[in-house]
Scaffold this motif. Structure first.
Motif, PDB file in Angstrom:
ATOM      1  N   PHE A   2      38.658  34.993  29.873  1.00 47.92           N
ATOM      2  CA  PHE A   2      39.389  33.814  30.328  1.00 47.92           C
ATOM      3  C   PHE A   2      39.233  33.617  31.831  1.00 47.92           C
ATOM      4  O   PHE A   2      40.204  33.376  32.549  1.00 47.92           O
ATOM      5  N   THR A   3      37.997  33.739  32.297  1.00 49.40           N
ATOM      6  CA  THR A   3      37.662  33.485  33.688  1.00 49.40           C
ATOM      7  C   THR A   3      36.370  32.688  33.739  1.00 49.40           C
ATOM      8  O   THR A   3      35.664  32.535  32.733  1.00 49.40           O
ATOM      9  N   ILE A 129      45.612  30.310  24.805  1.00 46.96           N
ATOM     10  CA  ILE A 129      45.607  29.565  26.061  1.00 46.96           C
ATOM     11  C   ILE A 129      46.701  28.503  25.981  1.00 46.96           C
ATOM     12  O   ILE A 129      46.706  27.682  25.057  1.00 46.96           O
ATOM     13  N   THR A 150      54.592  32.980  28.958  1.00 44.50           N
ATOM     14  CA  THR A 150      53.574  34.002  29.200  1.00 44.50           C
ATOM     15  C   THR A 150      54.100  35.419  29.019  1.00 44.50           C
ATOM     16  O   THR A 150      53.311  36.371  29.018  1.00 44.50           O
ATOM     17  N   SER A 157      46.124  33.014  28.921  1.00 42.61           N
ATOM     18  CA  SER A 157      45.777  32.130  30.022  1.00 42.61           C
ATOM     19  C   SER A 157      46.646  30.891  29.957  1.00 42.61           C
ATOM     20  O   SER A 157      47.160  30.534  28.880  1.00 42.61           O
ATOM     21  N   LYS A 159      46.464  26.767  31.237  1.00 40.72           N
ATOM     22  CA  LYS A 159      45.584  25.711  31.738  1.00 40.72           C
ATOM     23  C   LYS A 159      46.469  24.686  32.422  1.00 40.72           C
ATOM     24  O   LYS A 159      47.154  23.905  31.765  1.00 40.72           O
ATOM     25  N   VAL A 185      47.599  37.577  32.585  1.00 39.65           N
ATOM     26  CA  VAL A 185      47.436  36.162  32.226  1.00 39.65           C
ATOM     27  C   VAL A 185      46.671  35.448  33.338  1.00 39.65           C
ATOM     28  O   VAL A 185      47.080  35.475  34.501  1.00 39.65           O
ATOM     29  N   THR A 186      45.573  34.801  32.971  1.00 38.22           N
ATOM     30  CA  THR A 186      44.791  34.081  33.974  1.00 38.22           C
ATOM     31  C   THR A 186      45.318  32.662  34.147  1.00 38.22           C
ATOM     32  O   THR A 186      45.951  32.102  33.250  1.00 38.22           O
ATOM     33  N   GLY A 188      44.058  28.913  34.738  1.00 36.43           N
ATOM     34  CA  GLY A 188      42.915  28.017  34.677  1.00 36.43           C
ATOM     35  C   GLY A 188      43.319  26.618  35.070  1.00 36.43           C
ATOM     36  O   GLY A 188      44.477  26.220  34.910  1.00 36.43           O
ATOM     37  N   CYS A 203      42.683  30.195  41.441  1.00 36.26           N
ATOM     38  CA  CYS A 203      42.604  30.037  39.996  1.00 36.26           C
ATOM     39  C   CYS A 203      41.428  30.852  39.458  1.00 36.26           C
ATOM     40  O   CYS A 203      40.399  31.008  40.124  1.00 36.26           O
ATOM     41  N   ASP A 204      41.577  31.362  38.244  1.00 34.14           N
ATOM     42  CA  ASP A 204      40.573  32.243  37.647  1.00 34.14           C
ATOM     43  C   ASP A 204      39.529  31.494  36.837  1.00 34.14           C
ATOM     44  O   ASP A 204      38.413  31.998  36.649  1.00 34.14           O
ATOM     45  N   THR A 205      39.891  30.331  36.341  1.00 36.01           N
ATOM     46  CA  THR A 205      39.083  29.654  35.334  1.00 36.01           C
ATOM     47  C   THR A 205      39.072  28.163  35.612  1.00 36.01           C
ATOM     48  O   THR A 205      40.056  27.597  36.089  1.00 36.01           O
TER      49      THR A 205
END
Length: 298
Positions: A2-3, A129, A150, A157, A159, A185-186, A188, A203-205
């Protein structure tokens, strides 16, 4: 998983049925480009307009033709029972994760949305997600709700719909979210025009519309941000300002990205689900001129 760049392809239609050949071509093209993941049946993939059978078939095709690239599948629906049925289809297809949007006709409350995610977290082992896109779902998450959801098992993740344009304010927003979610938890971002700013802010994604049709410029932005070349990421995004302007002019990305895919011959003409008409001839001519000017057809 999730990146990086998660590419959201169209689900093209022809004669009111899924154009499977074109969809397979889009997925194979994305896998070959080196995107980090593919998200089928996101908003760009018109999931809300498709039957359960169509969605199950699209999920199977995406996984079958993505090779080693992880595939996430959108499972949003109006009723929780329908969401769970779409999750079963995603599991059967071999999806690596699911994207869940809280669709609404009657206005949803925070309690409604939390219970939706709680139920899903209990019913699947696939990572989830959290899809926050108030422009399409008409529900806006609060930071506090991000934090509550989360904490549930299986949430991988979130969004978010965008960040402030000012880099300092963007960093402040990302840090604010980061403070209430678990470390695993990423975060995005969607909202393609501000993706470079968001990635530079932590942000990771990038859950990307443009990446689903023309992945190369999106990959350049992501790679620059990952490598700490913040100015290069911003410069590459600014090069695409005419595209971002067209997205804004047309109230979102779907009609413009469909016109680009049609112009490039990746899908057939008028690929969007009715009643969405797409762009008229004059608008298409402007899109085609922009594609040529930015050399997006190379």
């Amino acid at each position: 998983m999730f990146t990086g760049l998660s590419a959201f392809p169209l689900t093209p239609l022809a004669h009111d049925a899924v154009d499977e050949r074109s969809f397979i071509g889009l997925v194979e093209r994305l896998a070959a480009s080196g995107v980090d993941s593919i998200t089928a049946l996101g908003s760009t993939g018109s999931y809300a307009y498709l039957s359960a059978e169509e969605r199950a078939r699209v999920a199977r095709l995406a996984v079958a033709h993505a090779g080693p690239t992880p595939v996430f599948v959108g499972v949003g629906a109006l009723r929780t029972s329908a969401v769970l049925a779409h999750i079963r289809s995603a599991e059967d297809a071999g999806a690596a994760g699911i994207l869940l949007a809280p669709l609404t006709y009657q206005r949803l409350t925070a309690a409604d949305v939390f219970e939706l995610f709680r139920t899903v977290s209990e019913q699947t082992d696939l990572p989830v997600i959290v899809y926050d896109n108030p422009g399409t779902t008409h529900f806006t998450f609060t930071t506090e709700l991000y934090g509550r959801i989360t904490q549930l098992p299986g949430i991988a993740s979130i969004k978010i719909p965008g960040v402030p344009a000012d880099p300092d304010e963007a960093r402040k927003r990302v840090d604010e979210i980061r403070a209430v979610i678990p470390d695993h938890v990423t975060i995005g971002v969607s909202g393609d025009a501000l993706a470079a700013t968001a990635l530079n802010a932590g942000c990771d994604t990038w859950y990307s519309v443009v990446g689903g049709t023309i992945p190369e410029p999106a990959l350049r932005i992501v790679r620059a941000a990952r490598e700490g070349r913040a100015a290069d990421a911003v410069a590459e995004s600014e090069r695409l300002d005419p595209l971002w302007a067209l997205f804004a002019e047309h109230g979102g990305s779907i009609r413009v990205i469909a016109a680009i895919a049609e112009h490039l011959g990746l899908v057939g003409d008028r690929c969007l689900p009715l009643p969405i008409q797409g762009l008229d001839e004059n608008q298409r001519a402007r899109v085609e001129e922009m594609v040529g000017d930015l050399r997006l057809d190379g």
